[in-house]
Design an enzyme around this catalytic site. Structure first.
Site, short mmCIF file in Angstrom:
data_model
loop_
_atom_site.label_atom_id
_atom_site.label_comp_id
_atom_site.label_asym_id
_atom_site.label_seq_id
_atom_site.Cartn_x
_atom_site.Cartn_y
_atom_site.Cartn_z
N HIS A 102 0.90 1.28 12.89
CA HIS A 102 -0.50 0.97 13.21
C HIS A 102 -0.62 0.54 14.66
O HIS A 102 0.30 -0.01 15.24
CB HIS A 102 -1.07 -0.11 12.28
CG HIS A 102 -0.26 -1.38 12.25
ND1 HIS A 102 0.87 -1.51 11.51
CD2 HIS A 102 -0.45 -2.57 12.87
CE1 HIS A 102 1.36 -2.74 11.65
NE2 HIS A 102 0.58 -3.40 12.49
N HIS A 104 -3.17 -1.76 17.04
CA HIS A 104 -4.30 -2.69 17.12
C HIS A 104 -5.18 -2.28 18.31
O HIS A 104 -4.67 -2.04 19.40
CB HIS A 104 -3.81 -4.12 17.40
CG HIS A 104 -2.95 -4.71 16.33
ND1 HIS A 104 -3.40 -5.68 15.46
CD2 HIS A 104 -1.65 -4.50 16.00
CE1 HIS A 104 -2.41 -6.05 14.65
NE2 HIS A 104 -1.33 -5.34 14.95
P1 AMP Z 1 1.18 -6.50 12.50
O1 AMP Z 1 1.46 -7.98 12.52
O2 AMP Z 1 1.20 -5.87 13.86
O3 AMP Z 1 2.07 -5.79 11.50
O4 AMP Z 1 -0.33 -6.33 12.03
C1 AMP Z 1 -0.74 -6.26 10.71
C2 AMP Z 1 -2.19 -6.64 10.70
O5 AMP Z 1 -2.73 -6.26 9.45
C3 AMP Z 1 -2.47 -8.14 10.86
O6 AMP Z 1 -3.24 -8.34 12.03
C4 AMP Z 1 -3.23 -8.49 9.59
O7 AMP Z 1 -4.28 -9.41 9.83
C5 AMP Z 1 -3.76 -7.15 9.15
N1 AMP Z 1 -4.01 -7.01 7.73
C6 AMP Z 1 -3.17 -7.32 6.72
N2 AMP Z 1 -3.73 -6.99 5.53
C7 AMP Z 1 -4.95 -6.46 5.81
C8 AMP Z 1 -6.01 -5.94 5.01
N3 AMP Z 1 -5.94 -5.89 3.67
N4 AMP Z 1 -7.12 -5.50 5.64
C9 AMP Z 1 -7.21 -5.54 6.98
N5 AMP Z 1 -6.24 -6.01 7.79
C10 AMP Z 1 -5.13 -6.47 7.20
#
Ligand code: AMP
Length: 116
Positions: A102, A104
């Site tokens: 993913h 951001h």
């Molecule tokens: P990372 O730490 O780069 O792996 O980012 C994962 C992101 O996913 C974090 O910023 C979380 O807040 C976000 N996240 C986790 N679960 C969900 C969800 N169900 N819907 C939207 N965002 C999510």
């Protein structure tokens, strides 16, 4: 391609709800549930790969489509002119918490540097 135990795969299939703001044949973008900026959207490939580097190895054109989708999101959110940050956290020191590739998209305020 999809991992039934993967949170983001389950968002792609619709099993878990998300605030989806953009979708293409190969990507989905939805708002982060813990926004760190006025605009905080995650752009993911529909195919399951554990991180961005693995996605490049498996299918480099899809990473290009993720980046293009991120820019489309920035335009739609009104931050393309003011500027935005794309982040691909990878591994433990990179603060990756979801092991589905993913990007951001962060904007709507001036981002600090260096990051925390
Ligand atoms: P990372 O730490 O780069 O792996 O980012 C994962 C992101 O996913 C974090 O910023 C979380 O807040 C976000 N996240 C986790 N679960 C969900 C969800 N169900 N819907 C939207 N965002 C999510």
């Amino acid at each position: 391609m999809a991992d039934p135990d993967c949170l983001f795969c389950r968002i792609v299939t619709g099993d878990i709800p998300a605030d989806i703001v953009h979708e293409t044949d190969t990507t989905v973008a939805f708002r982060d549930r813990e926004p760190q900026a006025p605009v905080h959207v995650l752009v993911i490939p529909k195919q399951h790969q554990p991180n961005a580097a693995a996605l490049v190895e498996a299918d480099p054109s899809v990473l290009a489509e993720v980046i293009a989708a991120a820019h489309d999101v920035a335009v739609a959110e009104g931050i393309a002119e003011s500027g935005y940050r794309l982040v691909a956290n990878t591994g433990a020191d990179g603060h990756q918490s979801v092991f589905h590739a993913h990007i951001h998209v962060l904007g709507g305020r001036t981002m600090g540097w260096p990051p925390g």
